[in-house]
Design an enzyme around this catalytic site. Sequence first.
Site, PDB file in Angstrom:
ATOM      1  N   CYS A  63       0.825  -1.209   0.000  1.00  0.00           N
ATOM      2  CA  CYS A  63       0.000   0.000   0.000  1.00  0.00           C
ATOM      3  C   CYS A  63       0.867   1.271   0.000  1.00  0.00           C
ATOM      4  O   CYS A  63       1.656   1.476   0.924  1.00  0.00           O
ATOM      5  CB  CYS A  63      -0.919  -0.001   1.222  1.00  0.00           C
ATOM      6  SG  CYS A  63      -1.838   1.538   1.395  1.00  0.00           S
ATOM      7  N   LYS A  77     -10.788  -8.312   5.188  1.00  0.00           N
ATOM      8  CA  LYS A  77     -10.491  -7.570   6.421  1.00  0.00           C
ATOM      9  C   LYS A  77     -11.082  -8.230   7.670  1.00  0.00           C
ATOM     10  O   LYS A  77     -12.242  -8.637   7.668  1.00  0.00           O
ATOM     11  CB  LYS A  77     -11.042  -6.142   6.312  1.00  0.00           C
ATOM     12  CG  LYS A  77     -10.354  -5.320   5.248  1.00  0.00           C
ATOM     13  CD  LYS A  77     -11.048  -3.982   5.029  1.00  0.00           C
ATOM     14  CE  LYS A  77     -10.502  -3.272   3.807  1.00  0.00           C
ATOM     15  NZ  LYS A  77     -11.235  -2.067   3.476  1.00  0.00           N
ATOM     16  N   VAL A  91      -5.708   1.190   5.785  1.00  0.00           N
ATOM     17  CA  VAL A  91      -4.385   1.433   6.386  1.00  0.00           C
ATOM     18  C   VAL A  91      -3.821   2.712   5.767  1.00  0.00           C
ATOM     19  O   VAL A  91      -4.258   3.089   4.679  1.00  0.00           O
ATOM     20  CB  VAL A  91      -3.426   0.241   6.127  1.00  0.00           C
ATOM     21  CG1 VAL A  91      -3.963  -1.011   6.779  1.00  0.00           C
ATOM     22  CG2 VAL A  91      -3.175  -0.012   4.640  1.00  0.00           C
ATOM     23  N   GLU A 151      -5.367   7.923   8.573  1.00  0.00           N
ATOM     24  CA  GLU A 151      -5.187   8.819   7.415  1.00  0.00           C
ATOM     25  C   GLU A 151      -3.687   9.134   7.288  1.00  0.00           C
ATOM     26  O   GLU A 151      -3.085   9.699   8.197  1.00  0.00           O
ATOM     27  CB  GLU A 151      -5.981  10.127   7.523  1.00  0.00           C
ATOM     28  CG  GLU A 151      -7.484   9.972   7.412  1.00  0.00           C
ATOM     29  CD  GLU A 151      -7.936   9.340   6.091  1.00  0.00           C
ATOM     30  OE1 GLU A 151      -7.431   9.717   5.023  1.00  0.00           O
ATOM     31  OE2 GLU A 151      -8.792   8.448   6.133  1.00  0.00           O
ATOM     32  N   SER A 152      -3.096   8.778   6.129  1.00  0.00           N
ATOM     33  CA  SER A 152      -1.628   8.806   6.034  1.00  0.00           C
ATOM     34  C   SER A 152      -0.967  10.157   6.347  1.00  0.00           C
ATOM     35  O   SER A 152      -0.028  10.193   7.136  1.00  0.00           O
ATOM     36  CB  SER A 152      -1.152   8.241   4.701  1.00  0.00           C
ATOM     37  OG  SER A 152      -1.629   8.972   3.605  1.00  0.00           O
TER      38      SER A 152
END
Length: 242
Positions: free
Chosen positions: A32, A59, A72, A85-86
């Site tokens: 990801c 999941k 993720v 939230e990245s």
Amino acid sequence: MAGDHSRSLGKGSAAPGPVPEGVIRLYSMRFCPFAQRTRLVLRAKGISHEVINVNLKNKPDWFFEKNPFGLVPVLETSKGQLIYESPITCEYLDEAFPGKKLMPSDPYERAFQKMLLEHFSKITPIVFKYFVAAKDGQDTTALKAEITEKLGKLEEILSKLNTVFYGGDSISMLDYMIWPWFERLEPLQLKDSLSHTPKLQRWMEAMKEDPAVKATMTDPQIFKDYLQLYLKNSPEACDYGL
């Protein structure tokens, strides 16, 4: 301890126990790009962490308690605090942990990086759209032109800054935020979109020398093979190559 290359947890798996003291936990998925952002920052800052990979095609129910969106990356602290939230996870790590600050200290420079990230966020969905269209044998001319045009804007900005990285002469937060997609241009068959961007090409070569980038890179062929499985919705995709 679970690591970057551990097998993913899927439906029916037991929820992991509490996070040990002195460690932060990252819920991730090996391929990801959004989770790679957080992995890059954890490495760049030398933060003691463990990684639990989640099977995004199958999941586990408990994962929705960590992030209601079921995506993720998610960080979990030993106090049970959850951050997702990245860009938010990366900013949290930069603020909460000592070591090199990746966000600029100047308020304008910080705002500038966030604005650039907004620009870049318009590219990521088109890249995936292009790959799916190309795989289905559709005409991708317009999509490719749009990607090339948007990358040209990033080239322009780097030219104006006249530095190797977007944060100056050393890697900053924005460089890590956008890197995962540049790493994937080759397996997504978009490398030639950079043919007229010498500054971006130089930036990519410099990024490849960074220890955090080296530690989180995926072999282009493995990523290609993973994508084939991912597009078939295969529950095996997330553990491909293990």
